[in-house]
Write a protein that holds these residues in place. Sequence first.
Motif: not given
Length: 388
Positions: A171-173, A219-222, A255-258, A289-291
Motif C-alpha cells: 500500500w502507498d500509505v 510504503t512511503y511514496n514520493d 518500503a519506499v516508493g520512488i 519500489y519504482l512505482t
Amino acid sequence: MLTRRNFIAKGTIAAAGLASLGSAGSLLANAAKSVQNQAHVSQEISGPHSLRAHASHNGFIFGSAVIVRSVQSDPEFAALVREQCGIVVPTGELKWKALRPSRDQYDFSRPDYLLGFAQRNRMLMRGHTLCWHESVPDWIKAEENRANTRQLFIDHITVVCKRYAGKFHSWDVVNEAIFPKDAQIGGLRKSFWFEQMGPEYIELAFRTAHAADPQARLTYNDYGVEVDNEEDAERRRLILDLLHDLRKRNVPIDAVGIQSHVKAGQTETFGKGLADYIESIRQMGLEVYLTELDVNEDDIASADPAQRDAIIAKTYTDYLRVALANPAVKALLTWDLSDRFTWLNDGPTHHRKQPDRPQRSLPFDSDYRPKEAFFALRDSFDARKLHS
Ligand code: XIL
C-alpha cells in the motif's frame, strides 16, 4: 487501423525479408530507422519474452498502473496487461475522491474489479493511496466535518485496508508528504491532513494501516529524488530524515516508493544521488519500489519522431542503469502501459510545453504496439547488475 497483433505479424514478415537479403539486408535495416523498428517489434514479446518474465528472471516484479475502466471495457488492452504485468495498481480508483463520494458511502466497485482481474491472472496488486494532498473530497473539508478529521482519517484507512487485508502486495500509505517550499517543519507539505492533524498524521496513517492489514508492505511514496541536482538532493535528505524518524519510533513501514516520473532531453543526470539514496534506504532495512515510471518528452528539441523515440528509450536505459542496480529494488511499475492512457496528456493542451505533440511516454503506443521504449526496458532488466 493496424491492430497490435497483425502489426507484429507484419513485422515478422518484414524481418524475414531483410534476413533473407543477408548482409545487404542488415545494411538496409541500419539505414532505415522505421524499417529497423518494424524488425524490432517482430521479436516475440509474450510469455517468456514479456516484461513480466524478464523482470522476474532478474529479481523483481514488473507491472503497471491502469485505469480500471480501460481494463474493463477494452479486451485487447486487458490482454496486454495480462501478458506483460506481474503486478497492477489503479491510477485513481483507490484515492479518497473515487472511494468516498460522500461521508457515508464507500464505492469499491472498480478496485474490486481490478483485484478479481489480478487474482484470476495470477498478478499481484498494490494500493494507491490512503493519504495524499490531492483527491481530498470537498465534504471532508466542509466546516462541520473538520472537528472529526482525525477520526474520519482513521476510519477510512481502517475500512479500506481491512477490505483488502491479506490480498494486496503493498500500500502507498502516504504519498508526496515532502514539499520544502511550504517551509514547514521537516520540509513537510502543508496539506489538508497536515493542517488538520500536524506532522503526526504520517505516523498515524502507518499505524492504522498496519493494524488493519498486517500483511501488506507499507510504503512511503514520493517524487523528485531521481536526478543529480540540488533540488532533488534536498528532497532526498528530507525524505531520509523522515524515514529515520519513523524507524526510530518503530512506526510500521516496509518500503519506499520512488515515483520515477523522469524527463527526456534534460542536462541533469541520474547518478550518485539516486544510487546513494537507494542504498541509504536499503541500510534501514526497507525495500524500494519504482512505482510510477514514465518519460516526459516535453524537453526534447527535435521534431523528428524517430529521434524522439530514441531519446525516450535512452532515458529509460540511463535511469534504470542506476535505479535497478541495488538489490533493495523489488518492484517496478510504469504509470500506465500504453500511450493511449498516459496521465501526461490529461488536462488542457495549453498546459503542456509542446501542446501539438501528445506525449508518448510509455512502452506501448496508443494502438498497443511495442515501441523502442519497450525494448529499452526489457534490455535494462537483462542488464541488471546487482551490486551487493
Ligand atoms: C494521477 C493520475 O494518473 C491522474 O489520472 C489523476 O488525474 C491525477 O493523478 N503522482 C501520483 C499519482 O502519485 O497519484 C498521480 O496520478 C500522478 C503523479
